[in-house]
Design an enzyme around this catalytic site. Structure first.
Site, PDB file in Angstrom:
ATOM      1  N   LYS A 178       1.072  -1.161  -0.269  1.00 50.20           N
ATOM      2  CA  LYS A 178       0.645  -0.291   0.735  1.00 50.20           C
ATOM      3  C   LYS A 178       1.170   0.763   0.082  1.00 50.20           C
ATOM      4  O   LYS A 178       1.190   1.357   0.820  1.00 50.20           O
ATOM      5  CB  LYS A 178      -1.278  -0.199   0.990  1.00 50.20           C
ATOM      6  CG  LYS A 178      -2.068   1.212   1.060  1.00 50.20           C
ATOM      7  CD  LYS A 178      -3.104   1.059   2.298  1.00 50.20           C
ATOM      8  CE  LYS A 178      -4.448   2.158   1.854  1.00 50.20           C
ATOM      9  NZ  LYS A 178      -3.700   3.366   2.134  1.00 50.20           N
TER      10      LYS A 178
ATOM     11  N   LYS B 204      -2.677  -2.798   7.736  1.00 46.08           N
ATOM     12  CA  LYS B 204      -2.040  -1.735   8.133  1.00 46.08           C
ATOM     13  C   LYS B 204      -2.076  -1.611   9.921  1.00 46.08           C
ATOM     14  O   LYS B 204      -2.897  -1.655  10.155  1.00 46.08           O
ATOM     15  CB  LYS B 204      -1.816  -0.518   7.935  1.00 46.08           C
ATOM     16  CG  LYS B 204      -3.383   0.371   7.757  1.00 46.08           C
ATOM     17  CD  LYS B 204      -3.087   1.803   7.103  1.00 46.08           C
ATOM     18  CE  LYS B 204      -3.904   2.849   7.120  1.00 46.08           C
ATOM     19  NZ  LYS B 204      -4.223   3.677   6.657  1.00 46.08           N
TER      20      LYS B 204
HETATM   21  P1  ATP Z   1      -5.472   5.545   3.795  1.00 45.84           P
HETATM   22  O1  ATP Z   1      -5.921   6.541   4.749  1.00 45.84           O
HETATM   23  O2  ATP Z   1      -5.353   4.720   4.507  1.00 45.84           O
HETATM   24  O3  ATP Z   1      -4.936   5.618   2.330  1.00 45.84           O
HETATM   25  P2  ATP Z   1      -8.405   5.813   2.361  1.00 45.84           P
HETATM   26  O4  ATP Z   1      -9.309   6.076   3.106  1.00 45.84           O
HETATM   27  O5  ATP Z   1      -7.539   7.291   1.609  1.00 45.84           O
HETATM   28  O6  ATP Z   1      -6.953   4.658   2.836  1.00 45.84           O
HETATM   29  P3  ATP Z   1      -8.671   3.062   0.894  1.00 45.84           P
HETATM   30  O7  ATP Z   1      -9.966   2.910  -0.249  1.00 45.84           O
HETATM   31  O8  ATP Z   1      -8.836   3.231   2.426  1.00 45.84           O
HETATM   32  O9  ATP Z   1      -8.566   5.128   1.235  1.00 45.84           O
HETATM   33  O10 ATP Z   1      -7.354   2.928   1.006  1.00 45.84           O
HETATM   34  C1  ATP Z   1      -7.431   2.110  -0.439  1.00 45.84           C
HETATM   35  C2  ATP Z   1      -6.066   3.693  -0.510  1.00 45.84           C
HETATM   36  O11 ATP Z   1      -4.662   3.164  -0.825  1.00 45.84           O
HETATM   37  C3  ATP Z   1      -6.213   4.360  -2.549  1.00 45.84           C
HETATM   38  O12 ATP Z   1      -6.401   5.420  -2.261  1.00 45.84           O
HETATM   39  C4  ATP Z   1      -4.872   4.533  -2.207  1.00 45.84           C
HETATM   40  O13 ATP Z   1      -4.655   6.084  -2.429  1.00 45.84           O
HETATM   41  C5  ATP Z   1      -3.705   4.012  -1.646  1.00 45.84           C
HETATM   42  N1  ATP Z   1      -2.932   2.270  -2.523  1.00 45.84           N
HETATM   43  C6  ATP Z   1      -2.202   2.596  -2.176  1.00 45.84           C
HETATM   44  N2  ATP Z   1      -1.129   1.359  -2.453  1.00 45.84           N
HETATM   45  C7  ATP Z   1      -2.580   1.246  -3.386  1.00 45.84           C
HETATM   46  C8  ATP Z   1      -2.566  -0.448  -3.848  1.00 45.84           C
HETATM   47  N3  ATP Z   1      -1.977  -1.098  -4.120  1.00 45.84           N
HETATM   48  N4  ATP Z   1      -4.312  -0.689  -4.599  1.00 45.84           N
HETATM   49  C9  ATP Z   1      -4.850   0.096  -4.429  1.00 45.84           C
HETATM   50  N5  ATP Z   1      -4.939   1.821  -3.675  1.00 45.84           N
HETATM   51  C10 ATP Z   1      -3.609   2.290  -3.088  1.00 45.84           C
END
Ligand code: ATP
Length: 599
Positions: free
Chosen positions: A252, A441
């Site tokens: 991630k 995480k």
């Molecule tokens: P966080 O605050 O934990 O980053 P979030 O609420 O912004 O979460 P989520 O949908 O929960 O977003 O987590 C996915 C996010 O992780 C995506 O929006 C992207 O920005 C990030 N990301 C990083 N690496 C990856 C990956 N390999 N595949 C998908 N998403 C990824």
């Protein structure tokens, strides 16, 4: 009387919705408003005020609470040091009178406004309000913003102005989701919004609730609401949830989620909140044009910064700075690097309905990777092919829960944020967070105070850190005599900081070779003797304190003699300023663990 919908009517709706306890009641109030009080020509003008965070017709106001506070103080003609002005400025703290409203800016503002505005409505229409909000967004300095706010204050009462403050801050706290608003407006509204991110278009196309709209596919040039990941607590749960599926686990990355829309030489960079970021164009557009030969395509991925001197991704936070440096032609070791982990449009058609596995194949055909600038994330190619030996890979097909555990551990040790698990058979769904993607995480302790621990030993690293101490064994003090309860930490420090600490301690590192395997007597280390560092710091007085954080779910320690051990500990900073005896003691640590709920 004007035919236009008055803002006071919308405020009544807000008050009703806020007071109604159930979602059904809230929705029925909204329906009544649409059917009885709002002309269909005013749908967009009203709904953009109800869902301000989804409105992209107007630019940003540039007004967070603190700036809004000073502009309101001036617009109301208050002295900056008056009691009410201070109340607004210190809205987080609250005072004797604000007490209950502390932390809620709009309620503190409402209290202040009530003492200065009348109760009768100024008769502002929704259209007039939108025009004034346009002016507020386009005004360039505080003085102009203040003058727009003072017009608004003149044309409203305290109730109405309170709602305007909430609209400006883009959070109405109505206790209802945007999903409910969309569904009540039109059964196809959410779907259409998800693939266009265009509230105006949705409100105009779907005025008639009884007329269904054919499902629309994504288009190059129109932002799509990103697919999201569901958070899970541990690898076992994640593995169960994806039971029977073919699963890929990916690092991630901690950058900016960006969709790249390429239409010939026209390129857009849409963020997670569907804002276009043209500033990325200076650094990236030529690279995209040269390395993505397809005429029309949409890539989904993360914008990161690549450090060419250390050959690794830089920590999060410098994207904008690097974008500016590229625009100004400044030389730097750091450069923007886009990691495409998905493709949504290619070969002149939308591909979101294909499986992730098929999309990975297409991604490899469509994008020519360029090291450190434009990468692709697929299990057996792309980024994975040029990792240094001994380093964890960025993505792999997981065959068991152990594969996931191992990948997670390696990822965290590599200072990355976490992992994402994806069902390789799944299609890409706009705005979906139902569990086709799962994120895992560590949940770091948000302690009021620092976890200051003392270095007591060191472990040699491998690969590029071979032969040098790369991880530390750290300890806590025991009241009243200094003693230690240890845990191994390594991640979190930059290479330079790590080197500086290791060099400073080098003269005091002592190897305790067989048969003299026991640690120095003042270190109380383990219940059994499995965990041994390669070197010990010869005495605590010579050592250095590290501020660390760790996963909130500490684990009962079996290896070490402290009752708890830390999961995924991460070094925040080196505390050269703290004498060794000021490190955290065991009792305070236990209190901290309990107060963080992590027994
Ligand atoms: P966080 O605050 O934990 O980053 P979030 O609420 O912004 O979460 P989520 O949908 O929960 O977003 O987590 C996915 C996010 O992780 C995506 O929006 C992207 O920005 C990030 N990301 C990083 N690496 C990856 C990956 N390999 N595949 C998908 N998403 C990824």
């Amino acid at each position: 009387m004007s035919e236009e919908t008055k803002f006071s009517v919308l405020c009544s709706l807000f008050n009703w919705m806020q007071r109604s306890k159930t979602s059904t009641l809230k929705r029925s109030k909204f329906r009544k408003f649409l059917d009885t009080f709002c002309k269909s020509a005013d749908y967009f003008d009203s709904i953009r005020l109800i869902l301000p965070s989804l409105d992209r017709e107007r630019g940003s106001y540039g007004l967070k609470e603190s700036v809004l506070a000073t502009c309101l103080i001036d617009a109301l003609g208050m002295a900056r040091d008056s009691e009410d002005a201070l109340r607004l400025i210190n809205w987080r703290k609250g005072g004797a009178k604000t007490g209950v409203n502390a932390g809620n800016f709009s309620l503190v503002a409402a209290e202040v406004l009530q003492r200065r505005q009348g109760v009768s409505s100024g008769g502002l229409t929704i259209k007039e309000l939108n025009d004034l909000l346009d002016r507020l967004a386009s005004s360039e300095n505080r003085a102009e913003k203040t003058s727009v706010l003072s017009i608004l204050i003149k044309k409203t009462n305290a109730q109405e102005m309170k709602w305007i403050v909430m609209i400006i801050l883009k959070d109405l706290k109505l206790g209802t989701s945007e999903k409910s608003i969309f569904h009540e407006f039109h059964p196809d509204a959410e779907d259409l919004f998800n693939v266009t991110c265009d509230l105006k278009l949705v409100c105009e196309k779907l005025r008639d609730r009884n007329q269904r709209h054919k499902r629309q596919d994504i288009e190059v040039g129109k932002a799509v609401r990103p697919q999201l990941a569901m958070r899970v607590g541990d690898a076992t749960f994640a593995w169960k949830k994806l039971h029977g599926k073919e699963v890929v686990v990916e690092c991630k990355f901690d950058g900016d989620r960006i969709q790249i829309h390429k239409n010939g030489t026209e390129i857009h960079y849409f963020s997670r909140n569907f804002l276009d970021h043209p500033e990325y164009g200076h650094a990236m557009s030529d690279i995209v044009i040269q390395n993505v030969p397809a005429d029309r395509c949409i890539l989904d991925g993360e914008m990161l910064v690549w450090d060419t001197s250390s050959n690794r991704f830089a920590e999060f936070g410098s994207n904008q700075e690097i974008a500016k440096a590229a625009r100004d032609g400044l030389d730097s070791d750091r450069q923007l690097c886009y990691v495409a982990f998905d493709i949504l449009y290619g070969g002149d058609t939308s591909v979101i309905h294909q499986s992730l596995k098929e999309r990975h194949e297409l991604l490899q055909k469509v994008v020519k990777p360029l090291k450190g600038r434009l990468e692709i994330l697929v299990p057996n190619g792309g980024l994975n092919t040029h990792r240094s030996e001994g380093e964890p890979c960025w993505s792999l097909i997981a065959r068991s829960v152990d594969d996931v555990e191992r990948f997670f551990k390696e990822t965290i040790e590599n200072r990355d944020e976490g992992i994402v698990l994806k069902d390789l058979g799944s299609k890409w769904e706009p705005s979906d967070r139902s569990g086709k993607w799962l994120k895992l995480k560590p949940d770091y302790i948000r302690a009021g105070s620092d976890l200051d621990v003392l270095i007591i030993g060191g472990y040699y690293g491998s690969g590029r850190r071979g032969g040098e101490v790369a991880q530390f064994l750290v300890g806590l003090a025991e009241r009243p005599v200094p003693n230690t309860y240890p845990r191994r930490v390594g991640t979190g420090l930059s290479d330079e900081d790590l080197e500086a600490v290791a060099t400073k301690l080098k003269p005091y590192f002592r190897k305790y070779e067989y048969p003299k395997k026991a640690p120095p007597s003042f270190y109380q280390v383990t219940n059994n003797s499995k965990e041994r560092p390669d070197v010990w710091v010869e005495s605590p007085e010579k050592s250095i304190i590290l501020s660390i954080t760790s996963d909130i779910r500490t684990i009962r320690s079996e290896v070490f003699s402290a009752p708890y051990s830390l999961r995924f500990p991460r070094i925040d900073r080196v505390r050269y300023d703290k004498p060794w005896h000021e490190c955290l003691d065991v009792e305070s640590f236990i209190e901290l663990v309990h107060s963080s709920n992590g027994t």
